[in-house]
Design a protein around this motif. Structure first.
Motif, mmCIF file in Angstrom:
data_model
loop_
_atom_site.group_PDB
_atom_site.id
_atom_site.type_symbol
_atom_site.label_atom_id
_atom_site.label_comp_id
_atom_site.label_asym_id
_atom_site.label_seq_id
_atom_site.Cartn_x
_atom_site.Cartn_y
_atom_site.Cartn_z
ATOM 1 N N GLY A 42 0.789 -1.224 0.000
ATOM 2 C CA GLY A 42 0.000 0.000 0.000
ATOM 3 C C GLY A 42 0.819 1.270 0.000
ATOM 4 N N GLY A 43 2.140 1.140 0.007
ATOM 5 C CA GLY A 43 3.004 2.318 0.045
ATOM 6 C C GLY A 43 2.971 3.106 -1.241
ATOM 7 N N ALA A 44 3.148 4.417 -1.107
ATOM 8 C CA ALA A 44 3.050 5.307 -2.265
ATOM 9 C C ALA A 44 4.175 5.120 -3.273
ATOM 10 C CB ALA A 44 3.030 6.763 -1.785
ATOM 11 N N GLY A 45 5.247 4.443 -2.864
ATOM 12 C CA GLY A 45 6.369 4.272 -3.787
ATOM 13 C C GLY A 45 6.420 2.934 -4.489
ATOM 14 N N VAL A 46 5.523 2.013 -4.116
ATOM 15 C CA VAL A 46 5.610 0.648 -4.631
ATOM 16 C C VAL A 46 5.488 0.589 -6.150
ATOM 17 C CG1 VAL A 46 4.508 -1.625 -4.661
ATOM 18 C CG2 VAL A 46 4.834 -0.428 -2.499
ATOM 19 N N ALA A 47 4.462 1.220 -6.706
ATOM 20 C CA ALA A 47 4.214 1.112 -8.148
ATOM 21 C C ALA A 47 5.371 1.684 -8.963
ATOM 22 C CB ALA A 47 2.911 1.823 -8.503
ATOM 23 N N ALA A 48 5.848 2.865 -8.582
ATOM 24 C CA ALA A 48 6.916 3.512 -9.346
ATOM 25 C C ALA A 48 8.220 2.735 -9.247
ATOM 26 C CB ALA A 48 7.108 4.948 -8.861
ATOM 27 N N VAL A 49 8.533 2.223 -8.056
ATOM 28 C CA VAL A 49 9.774 1.467 -7.881
ATOM 29 C C VAL A 49 9.702 0.140 -8.631
ATOM 30 C CG1 VAL A 49 11.248 0.279 -6.204
ATOM 31 C CG2 VAL A 49 10.354 2.564 -5.690
ATOM 32 N N ALA A 50 8.551 -0.510 -8.566
ATOM 33 C CA ALA A 50 8.379 -1.787 -9.276
ATOM 34 C C ALA A 50 8.509 -1.594 -10.784
ATOM 35 C CB ALA A 50 7.025 -2.399 -8.930
ATOM 36 N N ALA A 51 8.010 -0.470 -11.290
ATOM 37 C CA ALA A 51 8.106 -0.203 -12.718
ATOM 38 C C ALA A 51 9.546 0.098 -13.131
ATOM 39 C CB ALA A 51 7.203 0.974 -13.087
ATOM 40 N N ALA A 52 10.280 0.795 -12.255
ATOM 41 C CA ALA A 52 11.661 1.175 -12.578
ATOM 42 C C ALA A 52 12.641 0.020 -12.403
ATOM 43 C CB ALA A 52 12.083 2.359 -11.705
ATOM 44 N N PHE A 53 12.288 -0.930 -11.515
ATOM 45 C CA PHE A 53 13.182 -2.048 -11.215
ATOM 46 C C PHE A 53 12.390 -3.359 -11.255
ATOM 47 C CE2 PHE A 53 14.676 1.761 -9.052
ATOM 48 C CZ PHE A 53 15.999 1.839 -9.483
ATOM 49 N N PRO A 54 12.142 -3.878 -12.442
ATOM 50 C CA PRO A 54 11.342 -5.096 -12.583
ATOM 51 C C PRO A 54 11.917 -6.251 -11.758
ATOM 52 C CG PRO A 54 11.718 -4.074 -14.720
ATOM 53 C CD PRO A 54 12.588 -3.343 -13.741
ATOM 54 N N GLY A 55 10.992 -6.978 -11.113
ATOM 55 C CA GLY A 55 11.402 -8.143 -10.343
ATOM 56 C C GLY A 55 11.607 -7.913 -8.861
ATOM 57 N N VAL A 56 11.455 -6.651 -8.394
ATOM 58 C CA VAL A 56 11.697 -6.382 -6.967
ATOM 59 C C VAL A 56 10.414 -6.372 -6.144
ATOM 60 C CG1 VAL A 56 13.783 -5.060 -7.481
ATOM 61 C CG2 VAL A 56 11.602 -3.859 -7.202
ATOM 62 N N GLU A 57 9.262 -6.494 -6.794
ATOM 63 C CA GLU A 57 7.995 -6.485 -6.063
ATOM 64 C C GLU A 57 7.578 -7.907 -5.712
ATOM 65 O OE1 GLU A 57 3.319 -5.044 -6.539
ATOM 66 O OE2 GLU A 57 4.755 -4.681 -8.138
ATOM 67 N N LEU A 85 11.989 8.115 -4.583
ATOM 68 C CA LEU A 85 11.651 8.061 -3.164
ATOM 69 C C LEU A 85 11.839 9.372 -2.411
ATOM 70 C CD1 LEU A 85 13.040 4.550 -2.183
ATOM 71 C CD2 LEU A 85 10.689 5.189 -2.730
ATOM 72 N N HIS A 86 12.877 10.131 -2.738
ATOM 73 C CA HIS A 86 13.150 11.347 -1.970
ATOM 74 C C HIS A 86 12.001 12.354 -2.001
ATOM 75 C CE1 HIS A 86 17.816 10.847 -1.643
ATOM 76 N NE2 HIS A 86 17.143 9.902 -1.033
ATOM 77 N N PRO A 87 11.382 12.618 -3.167
ATOM 78 C CA PRO A 87 10.245 13.556 -3.142
ATOM 79 C C PRO A 87 9.079 13.049 -2.301
ATOM 80 C CG PRO A 87 11.095 13.301 -5.378
ATOM 81 C CD PRO A 87 11.746 12.242 -4.541
ATOM 82 N N LEU A 88 8.840 11.734 -2.321
ATOM 83 C CA LEU A 88 7.750 11.174 -1.519
ATOM 84 C C LEU A 88 8.059 11.279 -0.029
ATOM 85 C CD1 LEU A 88 7.000 7.961 -3.618
ATOM 86 C CD2 LEU A 88 5.656 10.074 -3.537
ATOM 87 N N ALA A 89 9.306 11.026 0.337
ATOM 88 C CA ALA A 89 9.707 11.165 1.737
ATOM 89 C C ALA A 89 9.629 12.625 2.175
ATOM 90 C CB ALA A 89 11.113 10.619 1.937
ATOM 91 N N ALA A 90 9.930 13.539 1.258
ATOM 92 C CA ALA A 90 9.849 14.967 1.588
ATOM 93 C C ALA A 90 8.421 15.375 1.908
ATOM 94 C CB ALA A 90 10.384 15.807 0.425
ATOM 95 N N VAL A 91 7.462 14.802 1.202
ATOM 96 C CA VAL A 91 6.048 15.075 1.489
ATOM 97 C C VAL A 91 5.712 14.629 2.908
ATOM 98 C CG1 VAL A 91 3.677 14.436 0.899
ATOM 99 C CG2 VAL A 91 5.321 14.966 -0.916
ATOM 100 N N ALA A 92 6.198 13.442 3.276
ATOM 101 C CA ALA A 92 5.947 12.939 4.631
ATOM 102 C C ALA A 92 6.595 13.846 5.674
ATOM 103 C CB ALA A 92 6.479 11.511 4.758
ATOM 104 N N GLY A 93 7.781 14.355 5.368
ATOM 105 C CA GLY A 93 8.459 15.263 6.287
ATOM 106 C C GLY A 93 7.703 16.566 6.464
ATOM 107 N N ARG A 94 7.201 17.100 5.362
ATOM 108 C CA ARG A 94 6.416 18.341 5.456
ATOM 109 C C ARG A 94 5.144 18.127 6.262
ATOM 110 N NH1 ARG A 94 7.974 18.899 -0.051
ATOM 111 N NH2 ARG A 94 5.946 18.155 -0.778
ATOM 112 N N ARG A 95 4.522 16.966 6.080
ATOM 113 C CA ARG A 95 3.306 16.654 6.830
ATOM 114 C C ARG A 95 3.605 16.569 8.320
ATOM 115 N NH1 ARG A 95 2.247 11.872 4.721
ATOM 116 N NH2 ARG A 95 1.347 12.824 2.855
ATOM 117 N N PHE A 96 4.718 15.945 8.662
ATOM 118 C CA PHE A 96 5.137 15.826 10.056
ATOM 119 C C PHE A 96 5.320 17.211 10.682
ATOM 120 C CE2 PHE A 96 8.748 15.924 12.990
ATOM 121 C CZ PHE A 96 8.412 14.961 13.922
ATOM 122 N N ILE A 97 6.024 18.100 9.978
ATOM 123 C CA ILE A 97 6.256 19.451 10.495
ATOM 124 C C ILE A 97 4.944 20.200 10.660
ATOM 125 C CG2 ILE A 97 7.245 21.709 9.922
ATOM 126 C CD1 ILE A 97 9.580 20.215 8.626
#
Length: 203
Positions: A42-57, A85-97
């Motif tokens: 359910g993570g926001a990065g799963v689809a993009a990472v799986a598409a960029a690196f086939p076989g890791v999902e 991943l870094h832009p997605l993590a940055a969103v989480a950081g902004r939300r935390f702040i």
């Protein structure tokens, strides 16, 4: 509210420092944990990472060991992963702040391994670098499961040298001298952070 940045190279004692800050009731954003969440089911990065690196999902999540093998010795692949991943993590950081600003907290902490190597530092008003001797760092790192000399060398090559991190820090907390010494350094950092004019750039 002041944002305290906490960073340090591998095996320098940053995780212990973060635990001590939590004991002092300082909210701590864990960038590593945020990345793990992005790669979990359910993570926001799963689809993009799986598409960029086939076989890791696997089962709707990213197998981090498979992903690691795909990028560890490939700088181009690593940069591609970080761009996802870094832009997605940055969103989480902004939300935390934002959440803790609304709750009128005086100080929060961003625990980010690559704080000084990335734009994350621009969200901080005060930066603490946790450091130790190179010998102690190596001993700690090689005691970790799965760590090898080659892997450690690769990790260190990607991180800013400890001497440069110390130079850029507002305060250096030396680990390896006992928890009490680290705690004293962190309490000092909190006092200084609250006394320092706000310089954070929210983005």
């Amino acid at each position: 509210m002041r944002v305290l940045g906490l960073t340090g190279s591998i095996a320098m004692g940053k995780s212990t420092a973060a635990k001590l800050l939590r004991r002092l009731r300082i909210p701590v954003y864990d960038a590593d944990a945020a990345i793990h969440s992005l790669l979990a089911v359910g993570g926001a990065g799963v689809a993009a990472v799986a598409a960029a690196f086939p076989g890791v999902e696997t089962g709707g999540a990213i197998d981090r060991q498979k992903l690691g093998r795909s990028v560890f010795f490939d700088q181009t692949a690593l940069r591609r992963l970080e761009a996802i991943l870094h832009p997605l993590a940055a969103v989480a950081g902004r939300r935390f702040i934002a959440i803790h600003a609304r709750n009128r907290r005086c100080v929060v902490c961003l625990d980010v391994p690559l704080l000084l190597e990335t734009a994350s530092v621009q969200r901080c008003d005060f930066v603490v670098v946790v450091s130790a001797s190179a010998m102690l760092q190596r001993q700690r790192a090689l005691a970790r499961p799965g760590m090898t000399e080659e892997k450690l060398a690769g990790i260190l090559a990607r991180q800013m040298p400890d001497a440069e991190k110390r130079r850029r820090a507002d305060l250096v907390a030396i680990s390896g001298l006992g928890l009490l010494a680290t705690l004293r350094a962190l309490k000092k950092a909190l006092r200084l952070a609250q006394a320092t004019p706000q310089r954070r750039q929210v983005f």
